[in-house]
Motif scaffolding. Structure first.
Motif, PDB file in Angstrom:
ATOM      1  N   ILE A   1       0.863  -1.181   0.000  1.00 33.42           N
ATOM      2  CA  ILE A   1       0.000   0.000   0.000  1.00 33.42           C
ATOM      3  C   ILE A   1       0.896   1.227   0.000  1.00 33.42           C
ATOM      4  O   ILE A   1       1.707   1.414   0.918  1.00 33.42           O
ATOM      5  N   PHE A   2       0.776   2.035  -1.036  1.00 41.06           N
ATOM      6  CA  PHE A   2       1.503   3.302  -1.072  1.00 41.06           C
ATOM      7  C   PHE A   2       0.752   4.325  -0.224  1.00 41.06           C
ATOM      8  O   PHE A   2      -0.482   4.409  -0.287  1.00 41.06           O
ATOM      9  N   VAL A   3       1.486   5.105   0.546  1.00 38.12           N
ATOM     10  CA  VAL A   3       0.889   6.146   1.384  1.00 38.12           C
ATOM     11  C   VAL A   3       1.457   7.485   0.935  1.00 38.12           C
ATOM     12  O   VAL A   3       2.648   7.754   1.106  1.00 38.12           O
ATOM     13  N   LEU A   4       0.600   8.303   0.341  1.00 35.22           N
ATOM     14  CA  LEU A   4       1.040   9.576  -0.221  1.00 35.22           C
ATOM     15  C   LEU A   4       0.307  10.747   0.425  1.00 35.22           C
ATOM     16  O   LEU A   4      -0.756  10.591   1.017  1.00 35.22           O
ATOM     17  N   GLY A   5       0.889  11.907   0.261  1.00 37.24           N
ATOM     18  CA  GLY A   5       0.350  13.138   0.822  1.00 37.24           C
ATOM     19  C   GLY A   5       1.486  14.137   0.884  1.00 37.24           C
ATOM     20  O   GLY A   5       2.662  13.759   0.871  1.00 37.24           O
TER      21      GLY A   5
ATOM     22  N   GLN B   1       0.290   8.233  10.856  1.00 36.82           N
ATOM     23  CA  GLN B   1      -0.786   7.269  10.595  1.00 36.82           C
ATOM     24  C   GLN B   1      -0.231   5.887  10.268  1.00 36.82           C
ATOM     25  O   GLN B   1      -0.824   4.870  10.648  1.00 36.82           O
ATOM     26  N   CYS B   2       0.893   5.822   9.594  1.00 39.97           N
ATOM     27  CA  CYS B   2       1.506   4.525   9.304  1.00 39.97           C
ATOM     28  C   CYS B   2       1.884   3.806  10.596  1.00 39.97           C
ATOM     29  O   CYS B   2       1.693   2.588  10.724  1.00 39.97           O
ATOM     30  N   ASP B   3       2.425   4.547  11.555  1.00 38.96           N
ATOM     31  CA  ASP B   3       2.787   3.930  12.838  1.00 38.96           C
ATOM     32  C   ASP B   3       1.565   3.309  13.510  1.00 38.96           C
ATOM     33  O   ASP B   3       1.649   2.216  14.097  1.00 38.96           O
ATOM     34  N   LEU B   4       0.436   3.979  13.431  1.00 43.91           N
ATOM     35  CA  LEU B   4      -0.788   3.455  14.033  1.00 43.91           C
ATOM     36  C   LEU B   4      -1.289   2.221  13.284  1.00 43.91           C
ATOM     37  O   LEU B   4      -1.766   1.254  13.894  1.00 43.91           O
ATOM     38  N   LEU B   5      -1.172   2.235  11.966  1.00 41.86           N
ATOM     39  CA  LEU B   5      -1.625   1.096  11.165  1.00 41.86           C
ATOM     40  C   LEU B   5      -0.743  -0.134  11.382  1.00 41.86           C
ATOM     41  O   LEU B   5      -1.210  -1.272  11.267  1.00 41.86           O
ATOM     42  N   VAL B   6       0.525   0.076  11.692  1.00 42.18           N
ATOM     43  CA  VAL B   6       1.400  -1.047  12.034  1.00 42.18           C
ATOM     44  C   VAL B   6       0.851  -1.776  13.251  1.00 42.18           C
ATOM     45  O   VAL B   6       0.786  -3.012  13.289  1.00 42.18           O
ATOM     46  N   ASP B   7       0.437  -0.999  14.251  1.00 40.99           N
ATOM     47  CA  ASP B   7      -0.140  -1.607  15.459  1.00 40.99           C
ATOM     48  C   ASP B   7      -1.458  -2.311  15.165  1.00 40.99           C
ATOM     49  O   ASP B   7      -1.749  -3.375  15.719  1.00 40.99           O
ATOM     50  N   ASP B   8      -2.271  -1.708  14.278  1.00 35.70           N
ATOM     51  CA  ASP B   8      -3.594  -2.260  13.981  1.00 35.70           C
ATOM     52  C   ASP B   8      -3.541  -3.541  13.150  1.00 35.70           C
ATOM     53  O   ASP B   8      -4.310  -4.473  13.387  1.00 35.70           O
ATOM     54  N   PHE B   9      -2.644  -3.572  12.158  1.00 31.42           N
ATOM     55  CA  PHE B   9      -2.715  -4.622  11.142  1.00 31.42           C
ATOM     56  C   PHE B   9      -1.415  -5.398  10.932  1.00 31.42           C
ATOM     57  O   PHE B   9      -1.369  -6.280  10.077  1.00 31.42           O
ATOM     58  N   GLY B  10      -0.362  -5.070  11.670  1.00 38.08           N
ATOM     59  CA  GLY B  10       0.884  -5.816  11.527  1.00 38.08           C
ATOM     60  C   GLY B  10       1.661  -5.531  10.263  1.00 38.08           C
ATOM     61  O   GLY B  10       2.427  -6.382   9.785  1.00 38.08           O
ATOM     62  N   PHE B  11       1.484  -4.334   9.709  1.00 40.64           N
ATOM     63  CA  PHE B  11       2.267  -3.959   8.527  1.00 40.64           C
ATOM     64  C   PHE B  11       3.749  -3.825   8.871  1.00 40.64           C
ATOM     65  O   PHE B  11       4.127  -3.560  10.013  1.00 40.64           O
ATOM     66  N   CYS B  12       4.580  -3.944   7.861  1.00 38.25           N
ATOM     67  CA  CYS B  12       5.935  -3.426   7.907  1.00 38.25           C
ATOM     68  C   CYS B  12       5.882  -2.046   7.272  1.00 38.25           C
ATOM     69  O   CYS B  12       5.462  -1.912   6.117  1.00 38.25           O
ATOM     70  N   HIS B  13       6.261  -1.040   8.023  1.00 36.48           N
ATOM     71  CA  HIS B  13       6.211   0.344   7.549  1.00 36.48           C
ATOM     72  C   HIS B  13       7.580   0.735   7.008  1.00 36.48           C
ATOM     73  O   HIS B  13       8.570   0.727   7.740  1.00 36.48           O
TER      74      HIS B  13
ATOM     75  N   GLY C   1       3.347 -11.167   3.070  1.00 35.07           N
ATOM     76  CA  GLY C   1       3.823  -9.961   3.738  1.00 35.07           C
ATOM     77  C   GLY C   1       2.914  -8.804   3.408  1.00 35.07           C
ATOM     78  O   GLY C   1       2.193  -8.830   2.404  1.00 35.07           O
ATOM     79  N   ARG C   2       2.933  -7.794   4.262  1.00 37.72           N
ATOM     80  CA  ARG C   2       2.126  -6.590   4.008  1.00 37.72           C
ATOM     81  C   ARG C   2       2.944  -5.354   4.356  1.00 37.72           C
ATOM     82  O   ARG C   2       3.505  -5.244   5.449  1.00 37.72           O
ATOM     83  N   PHE C   3       3.013  -4.451   3.403  1.00 32.89           N
ATOM     84  CA  PHE C   3       3.891  -3.292   3.533  1.00 32.89           C
ATOM     85  C   PHE C   3       3.128  -1.983   3.313  1.00 32.89           C
ATOM     86  O   PHE C   3       2.320  -1.865   2.381  1.00 32.89           O
ATOM     87  N   LEU C   4       3.417  -1.029   4.177  1.00 32.49           N
ATOM     88  CA  LEU C   4       3.035   0.363   3.960  1.00 32.49           C
ATOM     89  C   LEU C   4       4.290   1.096   3.507  1.00 32.49           C
ATOM     90  O   LEU C   4       5.302   1.103   4.225  1.00 32.49           O
ATOM     91  N   ILE C   5       4.243   1.676   2.328  1.00 35.47           N
ATOM     92  CA  ILE C   5       5.399   2.423   1.830  1.00 35.47           C
ATOM     93  C   ILE C   5       5.003   3.888   1.749  1.00 35.47           C
ATOM     94  O   ILE C   5       4.167   4.269   0.926  1.00 35.47           O
ATOM     95  N   ASP C   6       5.565   4.699   2.625  1.00 32.25           N
ATOM     96  CA  ASP C   6       5.128   6.093   2.650  1.00 32.25           C
ATOM     97  C   ASP C   6       6.161   7.026   2.029  1.00 32.25           C
ATOM     98  O   ASP C   6       7.362   6.790   2.075  1.00 32.25           O
ATOM     99  N   GLY C   7       5.638   8.059   1.386  1.00 37.75           N
ATOM    100  CA  GLY C   7       6.485   9.017   0.689  1.00 37.75           C
ATOM    101  C   GLY C   7       7.002   8.503  -0.641  1.00 37.75           C
ATOM    102  O   GLY C   7       7.969   9.039  -1.197  1.00 37.75           O
ATOM    103  N   PHE C   8       6.344   7.503  -1.188  1.00 42.30           N
ATOM    104  CA  PHE C   8       6.753   6.884  -2.449  1.00 42.30           C
ATOM    105  C   PHE C   8       5.532   6.219  -3.071  1.00 42.30           C
ATOM    106  O   PHE C   8       4.713   5.649  -2.328  1.00 42.30           O
TER     107      PHE C   8
ATOM    108  N   SER D   1       9.503   3.837   5.198  1.00 42.24           N
ATOM    109  CA  SER D   1       9.512   5.235   4.788  1.00 42.24           C
ATOM    110  C   SER D   1      10.641   5.442   3.792  1.00 42.24           C
ATOM    111  O   SER D   1      11.814   5.234   4.126  1.00 42.24           O
ATOM    112  N   ALA D   2      10.278   5.826   2.580  1.00 41.92           N
ATOM    113  CA  ALA D   2      11.309   6.062   1.566  1.00 41.92           C
ATOM    114  C   ALA D   2      12.298   7.115   2.045  1.00 41.92           C
ATOM    115  O   ALA D   2      13.513   6.977   1.864  1.00 41.92           O
ATOM    116  N   GLY D   3      11.783   8.155   2.687  1.00 46.46           N
ATOM    117  CA  GLY D   3      12.662   9.210   3.184  1.00 46.46           C
ATOM    118  C   GLY D   3      13.620   8.716   4.249  1.00 46.46           C
ATOM    119  O   GLY D   3      14.814   9.051   4.239  1.00 46.46           O
ATOM    120  N   ASP D   4      13.127   7.885   5.179  1.00 48.95           N
ATOM    121  CA  ASP D   4      13.991   7.347   6.232  1.00 48.95           C
ATOM    122  C   ASP D   4      15.074   6.438   5.648  1.00 48.95           C
ATOM    123  O   ASP D   4      16.231   6.459   6.092  1.00 48.95           O
TER     124      ASP D   4
END
Length: 221
Positions: free
Chosen positions: A23-27, A36-48, A111-118, A50-53
């Protein structure tokens, strides 16, 4: 994390999107993606991821051939060449899948990934979907520049990030409008965008986002 390599010759995606959910996370800068990604990790077990990090870590990695390039791009508010960012993301996904994480989303090679900033540009979006893993959906956190600016200036008091200053922030806003909004419009044309108003409180935005992700996973809301 393994160092970046220049081997980018795959003709089929590295990861099977029937097993690996991306899931790409943009804004815009300061829209609340990371929070919000940090919260979703707790909710759903994503690997978060961050392209920037990942880029900031790579610029400080001893011996990195890309360190100075990344440092300049971050300072100027421009976009790092896609080959670098995509390889860092692929390496991080590979590492996460090898960790043997617990939870339903990580069984049997899944696996399930949140990729933010990309992705921040169209070429990044197309290349990632083609070479790494076909993305499932884009969560787009939408708010005003006034809200984002206020949040970024507040964050700058403690973040230590060299791009959290007025000059860099304005450059990042321009880059976002020129390069990233077309990516969002592209995915909208495939009905792959979930728009969330992130102007509210963290809890308000979290509730909206939680519902969206449950729907994505076909869970009971």
């Amino acid at each position: 994390m393994p160092p970046v390599s220049d081997n980018d010759s795959q003709t089929t995606p590295v990861f099977d999107n029937s097993k690996v959910t991306v899931i790409f996370v943009l804004g815009g800068p300061g829209a609340g993606k990371g929070t919000q990604c940090d919260l979703l990790v707790d909710d759903f077990g994503f690997c978060h991821l961050s392209a920037g990090d990942l880029l900031r870590a790579e610029q400080n990695r001893e011996g990195s051939q890309y360190g100075e390039l990344i440092r300049t791009c971050i300072r100027e508010g421009t976009i790092v060449p896609m080959e670098v960012t995509i390889k860092l993301l692929e390496n991080a996904m590979t590492a996460a899948l090898k960790e043997g994480r617990s939870g339903d989303g990580w069984k049997d090679g899944k696996g399930r990934f949140l990729i933010d900033g990309f992705p921040r540009k169209m070429d990044q979006a197309l290349k990632f979907d083609q070479a790494v893993c076909l993305s499932s959906v884009v969560i787009f956190f939408s708010t005003t520049e006034d809200v984002m600016l206020s949040r970024l200036l507040q964050r700058s008091k403690t973040s230590g990030r060299e791009d959290d200053n007025i000059e860099s922030i304005k450059k990042r806003f321009r880059t976002y409008q020129n390069d990233t909004m077309p990516v969002i419009e592209y995915y909208k044309s495939y009905n792959k965008v979930e728009v969330i108003d992130s102007s509210g409180t963290i809890d308000e935005v979290h509730k909206q986002t939680n519902v969206v992700v449950k729907r994505i996973f076909s869970l009971d809301a």
